[in-house]
Design an enzyme around this catalytic site. Structure first.
Site, short mmCIF file in Angstrom:
data_model
loop_
_atom_site.label_atom_id
_atom_site.label_comp_id
_atom_site.label_asym_id
_atom_site.label_seq_id
_atom_site.Cartn_x
_atom_site.Cartn_y
_atom_site.Cartn_z
N SER A 86 1.42 5.06 -8.43
CA SER A 86 0.62 4.95 -9.65
C SER A 86 0.71 6.24 -10.46
O SER A 86 1.80 6.62 -10.90
CB SER A 86 -0.83 4.60 -9.27
OG SER A 86 -1.57 4.21 -10.41
N ASP A 134 -0.15 -6.92 -9.54
CA ASP A 134 -0.76 -5.61 -9.81
C ASP A 134 -1.66 -5.74 -11.05
O ASP A 134 -1.19 -6.06 -12.14
CB ASP A 134 0.34 -4.57 -10.06
CG ASP A 134 -0.20 -3.15 -10.06
OD1 ASP A 134 -1.31 -2.92 -10.57
OD2 ASP A 134 0.51 -2.25 -9.56
N HIS A 168 -2.45 -3.56 -6.47
CA HIS A 168 -2.02 -2.23 -6.91
C HIS A 168 -1.82 -1.23 -5.77
O HIS A 168 -1.03 -0.30 -5.90
CB HIS A 168 -3.04 -1.67 -7.91
CG HIS A 168 -2.65 -0.36 -8.52
ND1 HIS A 168 -1.52 -0.21 -9.30
CD2 HIS A 168 -3.23 0.87 -8.45
CE1 HIS A 168 -1.44 1.05 -9.70
NE2 HIS A 168 -2.44 1.73 -9.20
#
Length: 334
Positions: free
Chosen positions: A174, A271, A312
């Protein structure tokens, strides 16, 4: 009813105004470093949440100390009992690959999905160095894009000098994907060189991006809270201007246009933070860039179907992940 409606409209209108007057608020939202979850975990005692792990601190810049956990590969578990921090450092040269884990925003290196991933990689035979950037966890200083990149660079070079020639891989999740590509570009610009054949020598052994975005501004524009304001003209430009004022870009798309190191992208189709299409865009950008150097066979992407529910942060739940990473790192050494 009228008072309630007036209050809601006032709150709604005040958010963009506050961001314009106090642009640093957006910086805090991007890093979310003050949310030091999980609470009540002593980061100097990794053994409370993670086995075969040593905690230490690195002085990456003047007055900046960052916390790092070194988790050993399975081959070293038995030998690690009662060993000192110096022994852990020496163990980095045992021939096993080293993965530097650069986490996303919010929380510390002790957050559950981060610990689960490190546990998996350790069992698969990798050294894992988990970094809390400046301002995160028990690290000193204040976060910035330049600062996070410097911390990652320092740790990479620290690990490389102790790895005995074993590959050192940057793994960014991320927000950390932007840190990883920034660091990789810096290393390539400083250590890469044009070879007589015209091929470019990558200074980074390997790069793994988990749930990566194109640019951090694209993620901000995609958030539910931001979408409430989508009817406002120029919203995306407004966000990018605020990020620029904070010197925050994290441009993965731009970085991958120049990087020539082996690349693996991991992204779940469901996600809900960073859309899967961003990972696909980055894959195509890297393929096209590396095709010029004949290294596009070292670019790979693994997409996880939405019905797996990895979202995610749960790609560590893939039972085949260790083999995927092993195969990628083996191919990267060719």
């Amino acid at each position: 009813m009228r008072r309630t409606l007036t209050l809601l409209i006032s709150v709604y209108a005040s958010v963009p105004v506050f961001l314009y007057l106090f642009p640093w608020l957006l910086s805090h939202a991007v890093f979310a470093h003050l949310l030091r979850v999980p609470f009540f975990v002593d980061l100097s005692r990794p053994q409370d949440v993670l086995n075969h792990t040593c905690n230490f601190y690195l002085n990456t810049e003047e007055d900046v100390w960052v916390g790092v956990w070194h988790t050993l590969p399975a081959s070293q578990w038995e030998a690690a009992s009662g060993r000192s921090a110096d022994w852990y450092q020496e163990a980095l040269g045992d021939g096993q690959p080293v993965i530097i884990y650069l986490h996303g925003n919010v929380g510390t290196r002790a957050l559950r999905h981060r610990v689960e991933l490190v546990t998996l990689l350790s069992a698969a035979g990798f050294h894992v160095l988990s970094l809390d950037y400046r301002g995160f966890g028990d690290s000193s200083g204040h976060p910035s894009e330049a600062g996070l990149t410097s911390d990652a660079l320092y740790l990479q070079q620290w690990a490389k000098t102790r790895s005995g020639g074993s590959p050192v891989c940057l793994w960014g999740h991320s927000l950390g994907s932007g840190v990883a590509t920034n660091a990789a570009v810096r290393l390539q610009e400083g250590g890469g060189a044009l070879l007589p054949s015209g091929c470019h020598e990558a200074a980074v052994d390997a790069l793994i991006l988990e749930a990566p975005y194109t640019r951090i501004g694209d993620v901000a524009a995609n958030l539910l809270l931001t979408k409430i304001y989508t009817f406002l003209p120029g919203l995306k430009d407004f966000l990018f201007d605020l990020l620029e004022k904070n010197q925050i870009e994290f441009a993965n798309d731009k970085n991958l246009k120049t990087l020539t190191c082996p690349l693996l992208i991991l992204h779940a189709e469901d996600d809900n933070v960073v859309p899967h299409r961003m990972g696909q865009q980055l894959y195509q950008v890297s393929l096209e860039a590396q095709r010029e150097f004949g290294t596009d066979d070292r670019v790979a992407m693994v997409s996880y179907p939405a019905d797996l529910g990895f979202s995610h942060s749960n790609i560590y739940m893939d039972p085949s992940l260790p083999e995927i990473v092993k195969k990628f790192l083996q191919n990267s050494r060719r």
